[in-house]
Scaffold this motif. Structure first.
Motif, PDB file in Angstrom:
ATOM      1  N   VAL A  56      -6.715  12.756   2.527  1.00 15.55           N
ATOM      2  CA  VAL A  56      -5.950  11.685   1.853  1.00 15.55           C
ATOM      3  C   VAL A  56      -6.230  10.394   2.601  1.00 15.55           C
ATOM      4  CG1 VAL A  56      -3.698  10.900   1.052  1.00 15.55           C
ATOM      5  CG2 VAL A  56      -4.161  13.348   1.292  1.00 15.55           C
TER       6      VAL A  56
ATOM      7  N   PRO B  64     -11.368   3.998   7.522  1.00 11.82           N
ATOM      8  CA  PRO B  64     -12.334   4.386   8.552  1.00 11.82           C
ATOM      9  C   PRO B  64     -12.159   5.831   9.033  1.00 11.82           C
ATOM     10  CG  PRO B  64     -11.518   2.186   8.970  1.00 11.82           C
ATOM     11  CD  PRO B  64     -10.716   2.715   7.823  1.00 11.82           C
ATOM     12  N   ALA B  65     -10.919   6.301   9.161  1.00 16.82           N
ATOM     13  CA  ALA B  65     -10.709   7.672   9.648  1.00 16.82           C
ATOM     14  C   ALA B  65     -11.137   8.691   8.588  1.00 16.82           C
ATOM     15  CB  ALA B  65      -9.242   7.875  10.024  1.00 16.82           C
ATOM     16  N   GLY B  66     -10.613   8.552   7.377  1.00 19.17           N
ATOM     17  CA  GLY B  66     -10.907   9.529   6.318  1.00 19.17           C
ATOM     18  C   GLY B  66     -12.378   9.518   5.922  1.00 19.17           C
TER      19      GLY B  66
ATOM     20  N   ILE C  92      -9.176  11.624  -1.584  1.00 20.54           N
ATOM     21  CA  ILE C  92      -8.443  10.816  -2.567  1.00 20.54           C
ATOM     22  C   ILE C  92      -7.972   9.527  -1.903  1.00 20.54           C
ATOM     23  CG2 ILE C  92      -7.685  12.838  -3.885  1.00 20.54           C
ATOM     24  CD1 ILE C  92      -4.918  12.463  -2.831  1.00 20.54           C
TER      25      ILE C  92
ATOM     26  N   ARG D 296     -13.613  -6.893   6.203  1.00 22.36           N
ATOM     27  CA  ARG D 296     -13.083  -5.528   6.297  1.00 22.36           C
ATOM     28  C   ARG D 296     -13.257  -4.735   4.988  1.00 22.36           C
ATOM     29  NH1 ARG D 296      -9.173  -2.013   9.017  1.00 22.36           N
ATOM     30  NH2 ARG D 296      -9.526  -0.156   7.768  1.00 22.36           N
TER      31      ARG D 296
ATOM     32  N   ALA E 215      -6.459   7.135  -6.745  1.00 17.97           N
ATOM     33  CA  ALA E 215      -5.639   8.356  -6.824  1.00 17.97           C
ATOM     34  C   ALA E 215      -4.570   8.307  -5.735  1.00 17.97           C
ATOM     35  CB  ALA E 215      -6.518   9.581  -6.630  1.00 17.97           C
TER      36      ALA E 215
ATOM     37  N   THR F 102       2.055   8.930   3.848  1.00 20.89           N
ATOM     38  CA  THR F 102       2.891   9.849   3.063  1.00 20.89           C
ATOM     39  C   THR F 102       2.812  11.246   3.666  1.00 20.89           C
ATOM     40  OG1 THR F 102       2.335   8.566   1.107  1.00 20.89           O
ATOM     41  CG2 THR F 102       3.278  10.727   0.700  1.00 20.89           C
TER      42      THR F 102
ATOM     43  N   TYR G 212       1.833  -2.586   7.017  1.00 21.34           N
ATOM     44  CA  TYR G 212       2.542  -2.034   8.160  1.00 21.34           C
ATOM     45  C   TYR G 212       1.563  -1.823   9.301  1.00 21.34           C
ATOM     46  CZ  TYR G 212       6.663  -1.165   5.333  1.00 21.34           C
ATOM     47  OH  TYR G 212       7.770  -1.326   4.555  1.00 21.34           O
ATOM     48  N   LEU G 213       2.100  -1.806  10.497  1.00 22.47           N
ATOM     49  CA  LEU G 213       1.282  -1.565  11.691  1.00 22.47           C
ATOM     50  C   LEU G 213       2.112  -0.727  12.655  1.00 22.47           C
ATOM     51  CD1 LEU G 213      -1.297  -2.553  13.411  1.00 22.47           C
ATOM     52  CD2 LEU G 213       0.272  -4.210  14.392  1.00 22.47           C
TER      53      LEU G 213
ATOM     54  N   GLU H 224      -4.566   6.028  12.015  1.00 21.39           N
ATOM     55  CA  GLU H 224      -3.241   5.444  12.243  1.00 21.39           C
ATOM     56  C   GLU H 224      -2.123   6.331  11.690  1.00 21.39           C
ATOM     57  OE1 GLU H 224      -3.241   1.197  11.538  1.00 21.39           O
ATOM     58  OE2 GLU H 224      -1.103   1.104  12.025  1.00 21.39           O
TER      59      GLU H 224
ATOM     60  N   ILE I 129      -3.563   4.276  17.654  1.00 17.01           N
ATOM     61  CA  ILE I 129      -3.852   2.845  17.632  1.00 17.01           C
ATOM     62  C   ILE I 129      -3.446   2.287  18.993  1.00 17.01           C
ATOM     63  CG2 ILE I 129      -1.601   2.321  16.522  1.00 17.01           C
ATOM     64  CD1 ILE I 129      -3.133  -0.046  15.105  1.00 17.01           C
TER      65      ILE I 129
ATOM     66  N   GLY J  41      -7.581  -0.562  16.143  1.00 20.57           N
ATOM     67  CA  GLY J  41      -7.406   0.758  15.556  1.00 20.57           C
ATOM     68  C   GLY J  41      -8.688   1.427  15.094  1.00 20.57           C
TER      69      GLY J  41
HETATM   70  C1  FAD Z   1      -3.046  -7.114  10.142  1.00 20.19           C
HETATM   71  C2  FAD Z   1      -3.848  -6.077  10.887  1.00 20.19           C
HETATM   72  C3  FAD Z   1      -4.945  -6.482  11.618  1.00 20.19           C
HETATM   73  C4  FAD Z   1      -5.728  -5.523  12.281  1.00 20.19           C
HETATM   74  N1  FAD Z   1      -6.860  -5.941  12.919  1.00 20.19           N
HETATM   75  C5  FAD Z   1      -7.665  -5.020  13.510  1.00 20.19           C
HETATM   76  C6  FAD Z   1      -8.907  -5.427  14.065  1.00 20.19           C
HETATM   77  O1  FAD Z   1      -9.301  -6.594  14.001  1.00 20.19           O
HETATM   78  N2  FAD Z   1      -9.667  -4.474  14.666  1.00 20.19           N
HETATM   79  C7  FAD Z   1      -9.264  -3.165  14.741  1.00 20.19           C
HETATM   80  O2  FAD Z   1      -9.975  -2.351  15.331  1.00 20.19           O
HETATM   81  N3  FAD Z   1      -8.102  -2.758  14.183  1.00 20.19           N
HETATM   82  C8  FAD Z   1      -7.302  -3.651  13.548  1.00 20.19           C
HETATM   83  N4  FAD Z   1      -6.141  -3.231  12.959  1.00 20.19           N
HETATM   84  C9  FAD Z   1      -5.815  -1.799  12.940  1.00 20.19           C
HETATM   85  C10 FAD Z   1      -6.716  -1.069  11.938  1.00 20.19           C
HETATM   86  O3  FAD Z   1      -6.803  -1.806  10.733  1.00 20.19           O
HETATM   87  C11 FAD Z   1      -6.183   0.327  11.624  1.00 20.19           C
HETATM   88  O4  FAD Z   1      -5.778   0.971  12.788  1.00 20.19           O
HETATM   89  C12 FAD Z   1      -7.256   1.139  10.912  1.00 20.19           C
HETATM   90  O5  FAD Z   1      -7.514   0.587   9.641  1.00 20.19           O
HETATM   91  C13 FAD Z   1      -6.797   2.571  10.755  1.00 20.19           C
HETATM   92  O6  FAD Z   1      -7.733   3.260   9.963  1.00 20.19           O
HETATM   93  P1  FAD Z   1      -7.239   4.503   9.104  1.00 20.19           P
HETATM   94  O7  FAD Z   1      -8.437   5.016   8.382  1.00 20.19           O
HETATM   95  O8  FAD Z   1      -6.470   5.413   9.955  1.00 20.19           O
HETATM   96  O9  FAD Z   1      -6.183   3.899   8.072  1.00 20.19           O
HETATM   97  P2  FAD Z   1      -6.368   2.774   6.949  1.00 20.19           P
HETATM   98  O10 FAD Z   1      -7.493   1.898   7.262  1.00 20.19           O
HETATM   99  O11 FAD Z   1      -5.020   2.163   6.779  1.00 20.19           O
HETATM  100  O12 FAD Z   1      -6.750   3.599   5.643  1.00 20.19           O
HETATM  101  C14 FAD Z   1      -5.775   4.391   4.995  1.00 20.19           C
HETATM  102  C15 FAD Z   1      -6.267   4.679   3.604  1.00 20.19           C
HETATM  103  O13 FAD Z   1      -5.341   5.568   2.980  1.00 20.19           O
HETATM  104  C16 FAD Z   1      -5.107   5.130   1.636  1.00 20.19           C
HETATM  105  N5  FAD Z   1      -3.773   5.635   1.253  1.00 20.19           N
HETATM  106  C17 FAD Z   1      -2.586   5.304   1.828  1.00 20.19           C
HETATM  107  N6  FAD Z   1      -1.589   5.984   1.221  1.00 20.19           N
HETATM  108  C18 FAD Z   1      -2.164   6.732   0.240  1.00 20.19           C
HETATM  109  C19 FAD Z   1      -1.650   7.644  -0.748  1.00 20.19           C
HETATM  110  N7  FAD Z   1      -0.335   7.954  -0.834  1.00 20.19           N
HETATM  111  N8  FAD Z   1      -2.516   8.220  -1.599  1.00 20.19           N
HETATM  112  C20 FAD Z   1      -3.858   7.928  -1.538  1.00 20.19           C
HETATM  113  N9  FAD Z   1      -4.384   7.077  -0.630  1.00 20.19           N
HETATM  114  C21 FAD Z   1      -3.551   6.509   0.252  1.00 20.19           C
HETATM  115  C22 FAD Z   1      -5.214   3.620   1.719  1.00 20.19           C
HETATM  116  O14 FAD Z   1      -5.548   3.061   0.458  1.00 20.19           O
HETATM  117  C23 FAD Z   1      -6.336   3.434   2.742  1.00 20.19           C
HETATM  118  O15 FAD Z   1      -7.605   3.347   2.160  1.00 20.19           O
HETATM  119  C24 FAD Z   1      -5.341  -4.155  12.263  1.00 20.19           C
HETATM  120  C25 FAD Z   1      -4.219  -3.755  11.537  1.00 20.19           C
HETATM  121  C26 FAD Z   1      -3.481  -4.706  10.846  1.00 20.19           C
HETATM  122  C27 FAD Z   1      -2.300  -4.258  10.034  1.00 20.19           C
END
Ligand code: FAD
Length: 376
Positions: free
Chosen positions: A7, A11-13, A29, A101, A122, A161, A254-255, A276, A281, A288
Protein backbone atom coordinates in the motif's frame (compact mmCIF):
# COMPACT_ATOMS: atom_id res chain seq x y z
CA UNK A 1 -3.56 -14.67 -4.42
CA UNK A 2 -0.64 -12.24 -4.18
CA UNK A 3 2.61 -12.87 -2.32
CA UNK A 4 2.77 -9.20 -1.30
CA UNK A 5 0.32 -6.32 -1.54
CA UNK A 6 2.09 -2.99 -1.06
CA UNK A 7 0.00 0.00 0.00
CA UNK A 8 1.73 3.18 -1.19
CA UNK A 9 4.03 3.72 -4.16
CA UNK A 10 6.14 6.49 -2.61
CA UNK A 11 9.91 5.97 -2.26
CA UNK A 12 9.47 3.12 0.26
CA UNK A 13 6.73 1.19 -1.57
CA UNK A 14 8.18 1.71 -5.06
CA UNK A 15 11.58 0.50 -3.82
CA UNK A 16 10.13 -2.62 -2.22
CA UNK A 17 8.21 -3.41 -5.43
CA UNK A 18 11.34 -2.85 -7.53
CA UNK A 19 13.46 -5.14 -5.35
CA UNK A 20 10.93 -7.99 -5.19
CA UNK A 21 9.05 -7.58 -8.45
CA UNK A 22 10.94 -10.15 -10.54
CA UNK A 23 10.58 -12.90 -7.96
CA UNK A 24 7.16 -12.58 -6.37
CA UNK A 25 3.58 -11.88 -7.34
CA UNK A 26 3.01 -8.31 -6.25
CA UNK A 27 0.25 -5.72 -6.31
CA UNK A 28 0.96 -2.06 -5.50
CA UNK A 29 -1.97 0.23 -4.75
CA UNK A 30 -1.68 3.99 -4.47
CA UNK A 31 -4.30 6.70 -4.29
CA UNK A 32 -2.09 8.96 -6.44
CA UNK A 33 -1.81 8.76 -10.22
CA UNK A 34 1.86 7.92 -10.41
CA UNK A 35 1.93 5.90 -13.61
CA UNK A 36 0.51 8.39 -16.04
CA UNK A 37 3.38 10.21 -17.72
CA UNK A 38 2.63 13.90 -18.15
CA UNK A 39 -0.76 13.39 -16.53
CA UNK A 40 -2.48 16.59 -15.52
CA UNK A 41 -3.73 14.92 -12.35
CA UNK A 42 -1.93 16.45 -9.36
CA UNK A 43 -0.03 13.71 -7.61
CA UNK A 44 2.58 15.62 -5.68
CA UNK A 45 3.72 14.63 -2.22
CA UNK A 46 4.41 17.77 -0.18
CA UNK A 47 8.19 17.72 0.24
CA UNK A 48 11.30 19.90 0.26
CA UNK A 49 12.65 17.73 -2.54
CA UNK A 50 16.24 17.59 -1.31
CA UNK A 51 18.14 14.33 -1.61
CA UNK A 52 20.52 14.37 1.35
CA UNK A 53 23.87 12.51 1.39
CA UNK A 54 22.45 9.42 3.18
CA UNK A 55 19.76 9.04 0.50
CA UNK A 56 22.35 9.64 -2.22
CA UNK A 57 24.36 6.79 -0.72
CA UNK A 58 21.36 4.47 -0.92
CA UNK A 59 20.75 5.42 -4.56
CA UNK A 60 24.43 4.64 -5.19
CA UNK A 61 24.04 1.25 -3.47
CA UNK A 62 21.00 0.52 -5.65
CA UNK A 63 23.10 1.39 -8.72
CA UNK A 64 20.79 4.26 -9.60
CA UNK A 65 21.57 7.74 -10.89
CA UNK A 66 18.95 10.50 -10.91
CA UNK A 67 17.90 11.44 -14.48
CA UNK A 68 18.47 15.09 -15.34
CA UNK A 69 14.75 15.79 -16.02
CA UNK A 70 14.14 15.27 -12.28
CA UNK A 71 16.65 17.89 -11.19
CA UNK A 72 15.63 21.42 -10.42
CA UNK A 73 17.83 24.41 -9.65
CA UNK A 74 19.90 25.60 -8.01
CA UNK A 75 21.95 22.65 -6.79
CA UNK A 76 22.61 23.40 -3.14
CA UNK A 77 25.89 23.17 -1.21
CA UNK A 78 25.03 25.40 1.73
CA UNK A 79 22.70 25.35 4.71
CA UNK A 80 21.97 28.79 6.13
CA UNK A 81 21.05 28.15 9.75
CA UNK A 82 19.01 31.00 11.18
CA UNK A 83 18.30 31.17 14.89
CA UNK A 84 15.68 33.88 15.18
CA UNK A 85 15.49 33.89 19.01
CA UNK A 86 19.24 34.22 19.48
CA UNK A 87 19.54 36.56 16.50
CA UNK A 88 22.36 34.45 15.12
CA UNK A 89 23.18 32.62 11.93
CA UNK A 90 25.79 30.31 10.49
CA UNK A 91 26.46 28.70 7.13
CA UNK A 92 27.38 25.04 6.81
CA UNK A 93 28.48 23.11 3.75
CA UNK A 94 26.22 20.20 2.82
CA UNK A 95 25.66 18.55 -0.55
CA UNK A 96 22.03 18.12 -1.54
CA UNK A 97 20.48 17.17 -4.84
CA UNK A 98 17.59 19.53 -5.51
CA UNK A 99 14.76 17.68 -7.26
CA UNK A 100 11.18 17.91 -8.41
CA UNK A 101 9.60 15.46 -5.97
CA UNK A 102 6.64 14.52 -8.17
CA UNK A 103 8.93 13.60 -11.06
CA UNK A 104 11.20 11.71 -8.66
CA UNK A 105 8.32 9.59 -7.35
CA UNK A 106 7.11 8.86 -10.90
CA UNK A 107 10.65 7.85 -11.90
CA UNK A 108 10.88 5.42 -8.95
CA UNK A 109 7.54 3.91 -10.00
CA UNK A 110 8.78 3.60 -13.60
CA UNK A 111 11.60 1.34 -12.29
CA UNK A 112 9.14 -1.24 -10.94
CA UNK A 113 9.35 -4.43 -13.05
CA UNK A 114 6.52 -4.83 -15.55
CA UNK A 115 5.34 -8.09 -13.90
CA UNK A 116 4.14 -6.10 -10.88
CA UNK A 117 0.47 -5.10 -10.94
CA UNK A 118 -0.01 -1.43 -10.13
CA UNK A 119 -3.37 0.07 -9.24
CA UNK A 120 -3.15 3.89 -9.36
CA UNK A 121 -5.99 5.98 -7.98
CA UNK A 122 -6.76 3.12 -5.57
CA UNK A 123 -7.46 3.79 -1.89
CA UNK A 124 -6.99 1.17 0.80
CA UNK A 125 -10.13 0.82 2.88
CA UNK A 126 -9.53 -2.14 5.18
CA UNK A 127 -7.79 -5.45 5.68
CA UNK A 128 -8.28 -8.48 7.88
CA UNK A 129 -6.37 -11.70 8.44
CA UNK A 130 -8.32 -14.91 7.90
CA UNK A 131 -6.44 -18.21 8.33
CA UNK A 132 -3.01 -16.71 7.65
CA UNK A 133 -4.27 -14.97 4.51
CA UNK A 134 -4.94 -11.25 4.40
CA UNK A 135 -8.09 -9.98 2.73
CA UNK A 136 -7.47 -6.46 1.41
CA UNK A 137 -10.25 -4.13 0.32
CA UNK A 138 -9.70 -0.97 -1.69
CA UNK A 139 -11.72 1.33 -3.91
CA UNK A 140 -10.77 2.37 -7.42
CA UNK A 141 -12.87 4.54 -9.70
CA UNK A 142 -15.70 4.26 -7.20
CA UNK A 143 -15.70 0.45 -7.28
CA UNK A 144 -14.82 -1.77 -4.35
CA UNK A 145 -12.10 -4.34 -5.02
CA UNK A 146 -11.06 -7.30 -2.90
CA UNK A 147 -7.72 -9.12 -3.18
CA UNK A 148 -5.95 -11.72 -1.06
CA UNK A 149 -2.29 -11.77 -0.09
CA UNK A 150 0.19 -13.64 2.07
CA UNK A 151 1.85 -10.40 3.23
CA UNK A 152 0.67 -6.81 3.43
CA UNK A 153 3.31 -4.05 3.35
CA UNK A 154 2.14 -0.65 4.59
CA UNK A 155 4.20 2.01 2.79
CA UNK A 156 1.46 4.59 3.01
CA UNK A 157 3.34 7.43 4.66
CA UNK A 158 2.87 9.59 7.74
CA UNK A 159 -0.92 9.18 7.93
CA UNK A 160 -0.74 5.43 7.40
CA UNK A 161 -4.07 3.65 7.29
CA UNK A 162 -2.27 0.33 7.68
CA UNK A 163 -0.56 1.46 10.87
CA UNK A 164 -3.73 2.95 12.34
CA UNK A 165 -5.66 -0.25 11.67
CA UNK A 166 -2.89 -2.29 13.30
CA UNK A 167 -2.82 -0.16 16.41
CA UNK A 168 -2.50 -0.05 19.29
CA UNK A 169 0.83 -1.73 18.67
CA UNK A 170 3.27 0.93 19.80
CA UNK A 171 2.93 4.57 20.82
CA UNK A 172 2.69 6.81 17.76
CA UNK A 173 5.40 9.37 16.97
CA UNK A 174 4.58 13.05 17.43
CA UNK A 175 2.66 14.34 14.43
CA UNK A 176 3.23 17.74 12.82
CA UNK A 177 1.37 19.45 10.04
CA UNK A 178 3.55 20.94 7.33
CA UNK A 179 2.63 23.93 5.20
CA UNK A 180 4.61 24.97 2.16
CA UNK A 181 3.94 27.94 -0.10
CA UNK A 182 5.67 28.54 -3.42
CA UNK A 183 6.31 32.19 -4.33
CA UNK A 184 7.51 33.69 -7.55
CA UNK A 185 10.85 35.35 -7.00
CA UNK A 186 13.41 37.18 -9.05
CA UNK A 187 15.95 37.10 -6.22
CA UNK A 188 18.21 34.11 -5.84
CA UNK A 189 18.66 32.24 -2.59
CA UNK A 190 21.43 29.70 -3.29
CA UNK A 191 21.08 27.85 0.00
CA UNK A 192 18.68 25.79 2.06
CA UNK A 193 17.69 27.86 5.10
CA UNK A 194 16.90 26.01 8.30
CA UNK A 195 15.04 28.41 10.59
CA UNK A 196 14.74 27.90 14.32
CA UNK A 197 12.17 29.93 16.22
CA UNK A 198 10.36 28.64 19.32
CA UNK A 199 7.51 31.11 18.77
CA UNK A 200 6.65 29.30 15.53
CA UNK A 201 7.46 25.66 16.26
CA UNK A 202 9.52 23.35 18.44
CA UNK A 203 10.74 21.74 15.17
CA UNK A 204 11.96 23.95 12.33
CA UNK A 205 11.03 25.92 9.21
CA UNK A 206 12.86 26.20 5.89
CA UNK A 207 13.28 27.96 2.57
CA UNK A 208 14.40 26.24 -0.63
CA UNK A 209 14.61 27.59 -4.15
CA UNK A 210 13.04 25.58 -6.99
CA UNK A 211 13.93 27.29 -10.25
CA UNK A 212 12.13 30.65 -10.19
CA UNK A 213 10.10 29.77 -7.09
CA UNK A 214 11.02 30.33 -3.46
CA UNK A 215 9.50 27.68 -1.20
CA UNK A 216 8.73 28.62 2.39
CA UNK A 217 7.79 25.75 4.65
CA UNK A 218 7.25 24.93 8.28
CA UNK A 219 6.34 21.93 10.43
CA UNK A 220 4.03 23.01 13.23
CA UNK A 221 1.72 21.52 15.81
CA UNK A 222 -1.68 20.75 14.23
CA UNK A 223 -3.36 22.00 17.43
CA UNK A 224 -1.84 25.46 17.57
CA UNK A 225 -3.25 27.61 14.72
CA UNK A 226 -0.89 26.23 12.05
CA UNK A 227 -1.63 28.73 9.29
CA UNK A 228 -1.37 31.73 11.65
CA UNK A 229 2.05 30.42 12.70
CA UNK A 230 3.01 30.11 9.05
CA UNK A 231 2.00 33.73 8.38
CA UNK A 232 3.93 34.91 11.45
CA UNK A 233 7.00 33.09 10.09
CA UNK A 234 6.58 34.72 6.70
CA UNK A 235 6.39 38.17 8.33
CA UNK A 236 9.54 37.54 10.35
CA UNK A 237 11.47 36.44 7.27
CA UNK A 238 10.15 39.40 5.30
CA UNK A 239 11.64 41.68 7.96
CA UNK A 240 14.94 39.79 7.55
CA UNK A 241 14.96 40.67 3.86
CA UNK A 242 13.32 37.69 2.13
CA UNK A 243 11.19 38.75 -0.81
CA UNK A 244 8.02 36.78 -1.42
CA UNK A 245 6.31 37.39 -4.75
CA UNK A 246 2.85 36.08 -5.58
CA UNK A 247 1.99 32.66 -4.18
CA UNK A 248 1.48 30.11 -6.96
CA UNK A 249 0.99 26.95 -4.93
CA UNK A 250 0.35 25.74 -1.39
CA UNK A 251 0.87 22.18 -0.19
CA UNK A 252 0.29 20.50 3.14
CA UNK A 253 0.96 17.17 4.70
CA UNK A 254 1.47 15.32 7.95
CA UNK A 255 4.99 14.68 9.17
CA UNK A 256 6.10 12.28 11.89
CA UNK A 257 8.87 12.91 14.38
CA UNK A 258 9.78 9.90 16.51
CA UNK A 259 10.80 10.89 20.03
CA UNK A 260 11.74 7.36 21.13
CA UNK A 261 12.80 4.19 19.37
CA UNK A 262 9.72 2.30 20.57
CA UNK A 263 7.55 4.64 18.46
CA UNK A 264 8.88 2.94 15.33
CA UNK A 265 6.50 0.13 14.48
CA UNK A 266 7.73 -2.58 12.11
CA UNK A 267 4.38 -4.39 11.96
CA UNK A 268 2.73 -7.48 13.33
CA UNK A 269 2.16 -11.01 11.98
CA UNK A 270 1.90 -10.81 8.21
CA UNK A 271 1.62 -7.03 8.11
CA UNK A 272 4.85 -5.03 7.84
CA UNK A 273 5.38 -1.27 7.81
CA UNK A 274 8.15 0.55 5.94
CA UNK A 275 9.14 4.16 5.35
CA UNK A 276 7.36 6.90 7.24
CA UNK A 277 4.37 4.63 7.90
CA UNK A 278 6.63 2.78 10.35
CA UNK A 279 7.99 6.04 11.77
CA UNK A 280 11.29 5.79 9.87
CA UNK A 281 12.31 9.44 9.53
CA UNK A 282 15.03 11.59 11.04
CA UNK A 283 13.80 13.21 14.27
CA UNK A 284 16.41 15.96 13.90
CA UNK A 285 16.03 17.02 10.24
CA UNK A 286 12.87 15.28 8.89
CA UNK A 287 15.02 13.71 6.19
CA UNK A 288 12.97 10.70 5.14
CA UNK A 289 14.13 9.46 1.75
CA UNK A 290 17.14 7.51 3.04
CA UNK A 291 14.95 5.80 5.67
CA UNK A 292 12.32 4.93 3.07
CA UNK A 293 15.02 3.29 0.91
CA UNK A 294 16.79 1.55 3.77
CA UNK A 295 13.67 0.15 5.41
CA UNK A 296 12.33 -1.10 2.05
CA UNK A 297 15.66 -2.80 1.39
CA UNK A 298 15.62 -4.38 4.87
CA UNK A 299 12.10 -5.74 4.39
CA UNK A 300 12.90 -7.03 0.88
CA UNK A 301 15.87 -8.95 2.32
CA UNK A 302 13.70 -10.32 5.14
CA UNK A 303 11.02 -11.52 2.71
CA UNK A 304 13.57 -13.18 0.43
CA UNK A 305 15.15 -15.02 3.38
CA UNK A 306 11.75 -16.79 3.86
CA UNK A 307 11.96 -16.94 7.65
CA UNK A 308 9.16 -18.23 9.89
CA UNK A 309 8.80 -14.76 11.36
CA UNK A 310 9.24 -11.99 8.79
CA UNK A 311 8.86 -9.15 11.29
CA UNK A 312 11.62 -10.60 13.52
CA UNK A 313 13.90 -10.92 10.48
CA UNK A 314 13.03 -7.38 9.36
CA UNK A 315 13.84 -6.16 12.88
CA UNK A 316 17.26 -7.84 12.70
CA UNK A 317 17.89 -6.19 9.32
CA UNK A 318 17.12 -2.73 10.71
CA UNK A 319 19.50 -2.79 13.68
CA UNK A 320 21.82 -0.21 12.12
CA UNK A 321 18.86 1.93 11.10
CA UNK A 322 17.64 1.97 14.69
CA UNK A 323 21.15 2.93 15.82
CA UNK A 324 21.04 5.76 13.28
CA UNK A 325 17.75 7.04 14.76
CA UNK A 326 19.23 6.71 18.27
CA UNK A 327 22.12 9.00 17.25
CA UNK A 328 19.71 11.55 15.75
CA UNK A 329 17.71 11.44 19.00
CA UNK A 330 20.90 12.31 20.88
CA UNK A 331 21.65 15.17 18.46
CA UNK A 332 18.13 16.65 18.63
CA UNK A 333 18.31 18.22 22.11
CA UNK A 334 21.38 20.25 21.08
CA UNK A 335 19.70 21.45 17.89
CA UNK A 336 16.35 22.22 19.47
CA UNK A 337 17.34 23.72 22.82
CA UNK A 338 17.79 27.46 22.40
CA UNK A 339 20.75 27.79 24.80
CA UNK A 340 22.62 24.68 23.59
CA UNK A 341 22.05 25.67 19.96
CA UNK A 342 23.45 29.12 20.69
CA UNK A 343 26.63 27.60 22.18
CA UNK A 344 26.99 25.19 19.25
CA UNK A 345 26.48 27.92 16.67
CA UNK A 346 28.71 30.42 18.46
CA UNK A 347 31.52 27.86 18.55
CA UNK A 348 31.50 28.01 14.76
CA UNK A 349 32.23 24.25 14.68
CA UNK A 350 32.01 22.96 11.09
CA UNK A 351 30.64 26.30 9.86
CA UNK A 352 31.96 28.11 6.81
CA UNK A 353 32.75 31.80 6.45
CA UNK A 354 30.98 33.70 3.74
CA UNK A 355 33.25 35.76 1.52
CA UNK A 356 31.96 39.28 0.98
CA UNK A 357 32.21 41.31 -2.20
CA UNK A 358 35.41 42.92 -0.93
CA UNK A 359 37.01 39.52 -0.38
CA UNK A 360 36.70 39.65 3.41
CA UNK A 361 35.17 36.71 5.21
CA UNK A 362 31.90 37.22 7.11
CA UNK A 363 32.55 35.81 10.58
CA UNK A 364 30.22 37.79 12.78
CA UNK A 365 27.22 35.49 12.67
CA UNK A 366 24.65 38.20 13.53
CA UNK A 367 21.46 37.58 11.61
CA UNK A 368 21.26 39.92 8.65
CA UNK A 369 19.77 40.05 5.24
CA UNK A 370 21.63 38.78 2.19
CA UNK A 371 19.09 39.52 -0.46
CA UNK A 372 20.35 38.13 -3.66
CA UNK A 373 23.29 35.93 -3.19
CA UNK A 374 25.57 34.34 -0.66
CA UNK A 375 28.02 37.11 -1.47
CA UNK A 376 26.38 40.24 -0.14
C1 FAD B 1 6.91 19.18 3.88
C2 FAD B 1 7.86 18.02 3.89
C3 FAD B 1 9.14 18.20 3.40
C4 FAD B 1 10.03 17.12 3.36
N1 FAD B 1 11.26 17.31 2.78
C5 FAD B 1 12.11 16.25 2.68
C6 FAD B 1 13.33 16.41 1.97
O1 FAD B 1 13.63 17.47 1.41
N2 FAD B 1 14.16 15.33 1.91
C7 FAD B 1 13.84 14.14 2.50
O2 FAD B 1 14.64 13.21 2.45
N3 FAD B 1 12.66 13.97 3.14
C8 FAD B 1 11.78 14.99 3.23
N4 FAD B 1 10.57 14.81 3.85
C9 FAD B 1 10.21 13.47 4.35
C10 FAD B 1 9.87 12.55 3.18
O3 FAD B 1 9.04 13.22 2.26
C11 FAD B 1 9.15 11.29 3.65
O4 FAD B 1 9.78 10.77 4.78
C12 FAD B 1 9.13 10.25 2.54
O5 FAD B 1 8.33 10.71 1.47
C13 FAD B 1 8.58 8.94 3.06
O6 FAD B 1 8.43 8.06 1.97
P1 FAD B 1 7.32 6.92 2.07
O7 FAD B 1 7.40 6.16 0.79
O8 FAD B 1 7.45 6.21 3.34
O9 FAD B 1 5.94 7.71 2.16
P2 FAD B 1 5.27 8.75 1.14
O10 FAD B 1 6.28 9.38 0.29
O11 FAD B 1 4.40 9.62 1.98
O12 FAD B 1 4.36 7.83 0.21
C14 FAD B 1 3.18 7.24 0.72
C15 FAD B 1 2.33 6.83 -0.45
O13 FAD B 1 1.19 6.13 0.06
C16 FAD B 1 0.02 6.58 -0.65
N5 FAD B 1 -1.12 6.35 0.25
C17 FAD B 1 -1.33 6.94 1.46
N6 FAD B 1 -2.48 6.46 2.00
C18 FAD B 1 -3.00 5.59 1.10
C19 FAD B 1 -4.19 4.78 1.06
N7 FAD B 1 -5.07 4.75 2.09
N8 FAD B 1 -4.42 4.02 -0.02
C20 FAD B 1 -3.55 4.03 -1.08
N9 FAD B 1 -2.42 4.77 -1.10
C21 FAD B 1 -2.15 5.52 -0.02
C22 FAD B 1 0.31 8.04 -0.95
O14 FAD B 1 -0.44 8.49 -2.07
C23 FAD B 1 1.82 8.01 -1.24
O15 FAD B 1 2.11 7.82 -2.60
C24 FAD B 1 9.64 15.86 3.89
C25 FAD B 1 8.36 15.68 4.40
C26 FAD B 1 7.47 16.75 4.39
C27 FAD B 1 6.07 16.54 4.90
Amino acid sequence: MYDVVIVGAGPAGATLARLLGHRLKILVIDKRQLLEKGSSVRSEKSCGGLIAPDAQQMLARFGLGVPKEILTGPQIFTVRTMDIQNDFERYYQRHYININREKFDKWLVSLIPSEVHIASGAILKSFETVNDVIKVQYTREGKEQTVYTKLLAGADGAFSTVRRKLSPVTPAPKTYITIQEFYQTDSSYPYFSAIFDDEITDFYSWTITKNDLLVLGTAVSPKNQPYEKFLALKNKLFSKGFKFGSCVKRTGSYLLRPGRLNEICLGKGNVALIGEAAGWISPSSAEGLSYAFRSANALADAIQAQPDNIIAEYERNTRSLRMNIRLKLLKSPVMYHSFLRKIAMKSGFMSIDIVQGNGEAEKNGRLKCYENTLIP
